[in-house]
Design a protein around this motif. Sequence first.
Motif, PDB file in Angstrom:
ATOM      1  N   LYS A 110      -0.262   8.938   8.370  1.00  0.00           N
ATOM      2  CA  LYS A 110      -1.719   8.879   8.546  1.00  0.00           C
ATOM      3  C   LYS A 110      -2.396   8.367   7.276  1.00  0.00           C
ATOM      4  O   LYS A 110      -3.323   7.567   7.335  1.00  0.00           O
ATOM      5  N   MET A 111      -1.931   8.838   6.126  1.00  0.00           N
ATOM      6  CA  MET A 111      -2.497   8.424   4.849  1.00  0.00           C
ATOM      7  C   MET A 111      -2.294   6.920   4.642  1.00  0.00           C
ATOM      8  O   MET A 111      -3.209   6.216   4.207  1.00  0.00           O
ATOM      9  N   ILE A 112      -1.108   6.448   4.975  1.00  0.00           N
ATOM     10  CA  ILE A 112      -0.801   5.022   4.823  1.00  0.00           C
ATOM     11  C   ILE A 112      -1.695   4.192   5.743  1.00  0.00           C
ATOM     12  O   ILE A 112      -2.307   3.205   5.319  1.00  0.00           O
ATOM     13  N   THR A 139       0.835  -1.199   0.000  1.00  0.00           N
ATOM     14  CA  THR A 139       0.000   0.000   0.000  1.00  0.00           C
ATOM     15  C   THR A 139       0.871   1.251   0.000  1.00  0.00           C
ATOM     16  O   THR A 139       0.601   2.205  -0.746  1.00  0.00           O
ATOM     17  N   SER A 140       1.909   1.243   0.800  1.00  0.00           N
ATOM     18  CA  SER A 140       2.815   2.391   0.863  1.00  0.00           C
ATOM     19  C   SER A 140       3.510   2.616  -0.467  1.00  0.00           C
ATOM     20  O   SER A 140       3.637   3.749  -0.929  1.00  0.00           O
ATOM     21  N   MET A 141       3.934   1.531  -1.099  1.00  0.00           N
ATOM     22  CA  MET A 141       4.593   1.663  -2.389  1.00  0.00           C
ATOM     23  C   MET A 141       3.635   2.302  -3.400  1.00  0.00           C
ATOM     24  O   MET A 141       4.026   3.218  -4.130  1.00  0.00           O
ATOM     25  N   GLU A 142       2.401   1.866  -3.429  1.00  0.00           N
ATOM     26  CA  GLU A 142       1.425   2.467  -4.343  1.00  0.00           C
ATOM     27  C   GLU A 142       1.215   3.946  -4.029  1.00  0.00           C
ATOM     28  O   GLU A 142       1.134   4.765  -4.944  1.00  0.00           O
ATOM     29  N   LEU A 143       1.117   4.279  -2.766  1.00  0.00           N
ATOM     30  CA  LEU A 143       0.930   5.685  -2.394  1.00  0.00           C
ATOM     31  C   LEU A 143       2.139   6.532  -2.785  1.00  0.00           C
ATOM     32  O   LEU A 143       1.978   7.651  -3.293  1.00  0.00           O
ATOM     33  N   PHE A 144       3.336   6.012  -2.574  1.00  0.00           N
ATOM     34  CA  PHE A 144       4.542   6.754  -2.981  1.00  0.00           C
ATOM     35  C   PHE A 144       4.587   6.911  -4.501  1.00  0.00           C
ATOM     36  O   PHE A 144       4.989   7.954  -5.007  1.00  0.00           O
ATOM     37  N   LEU A 145       4.175   5.876  -5.225  1.00  0.00           N
ATOM     38  CA  LEU A 145       4.150   5.960  -6.687  1.00  0.00           C
ATOM     39  C   LEU A 145       3.149   7.020  -7.155  1.00  0.00           C
ATOM     40  O   LEU A 145       3.424   7.783  -8.075  1.00  0.00           O
ATOM     41  N   GLU A 146       1.995   7.055  -6.531  1.00  0.00           N
ATOM     42  CA  GLU A 146       0.941   7.986  -6.932  1.00  0.00           C
ATOM     43  C   GLU A 146       1.223   9.422  -6.504  1.00  0.00           C
ATOM     44  O   GLU A 146       0.918  10.357  -7.242  1.00  0.00           O
ATOM     45  N   LEU A 151       9.311   5.536  -8.847  1.00  0.00           N
ATOM     46  CA  LEU A 151       9.722   5.329  -7.466  1.00  0.00           C
ATOM     47  C   LEU A 151      11.234   5.509  -7.388  1.00  0.00           C
ATOM     48  O   LEU A 151      11.989   4.841  -8.078  1.00  0.00           O
ATOM     49  N   GLY A 152      11.661   6.429  -6.611  1.00  0.00           N
ATOM     50  CA  GLY A 152      13.087   6.692  -6.469  1.00  0.00           C
ATOM     51  C   GLY A 152      13.527   7.991  -7.099  1.00  0.00           C
ATOM     52  O   GLY A 152      14.635   8.439  -6.869  1.00  0.00           O
ATOM     53  N   LYS A 153      12.653   8.632  -7.893  1.00  0.00           N
ATOM     54  CA  LYS A 153      13.081   9.884  -8.513  1.00  0.00           C
ATOM     55  C   LYS A 153      13.341  10.956  -7.465  1.00  0.00           C
ATOM     56  O   LYS A 153      14.042  11.920  -7.723  1.00  0.00           O
ATOM     57  N   GLU A 154      12.796  10.754  -6.260  1.00  0.00           N
ATOM     58  CA  GLU A 154      13.069  11.688  -5.166  1.00  0.00           C
ATOM     59  C   GLU A 154      14.557  11.726  -4.819  1.00  0.00           C
ATOM     60  O   GLU A 154      15.039  12.682  -4.236  1.00  0.00           O
TER      61      GLU A 154
END
Length: 188
Positions: free
Chosen positions: A31-33, A15-22, A101-104
């Motif tokens: 909180k969002m996670i 879920t976290s990976m999807e949220l970071f991707l989005e 993911l990772g562009k940050e």
Amino acid sequence: MPKIIRDLEKKIFNTSMELFLENGYEGVDMKMIAKKCSIAVGTLYNYYPNKKELYIAILNESWNDTFKRFDKLKTLQLTPREKVEKAILMLYEDIEKRRGLGKELLNKNIKDLIEDARVSEFKKALIKNMEMSISCLEKKEAYKDDNSINIRLAEILLVSIPILIESHRHEKEENIRFLNEMLDGFIL
């Protein structure tokens, strides 16, 4: 009685990976996670002490396979140029699959990430793997004595791939050909 959620850590991770991707790193908070996982924030903190630790765990897990494939690539009986072409294709597909993911890691404004030694080591390992592939290629006369050419080419490739994917999403073959032809300006 507390509710029991099977494979909660895996659910949090995915879920976290999807949220970071989005939403990117800065667009996600604990909180969002927790809300998306239907758990209390305190439960989330039982698994990960903060967003940065969770993000780094996701980053490491998602790139672990890539690093293993780089190691395997080194052992293949291919010409140096074929190895570089395979490395470019592998990176392109892996970065494309991660959808940014990772562009940050390229964003100097996210201090808690860029100042973390694990993130620095990760970036160094990624560059080093690409640099090792490139180092086998014979360089043109103008670059033979340039001790930094391999690392510069590795960095250019690693920065260019996400840009090409984002700017020319439906032109995968052309993008990969462009990256390989770009190298032709430096190698024999």
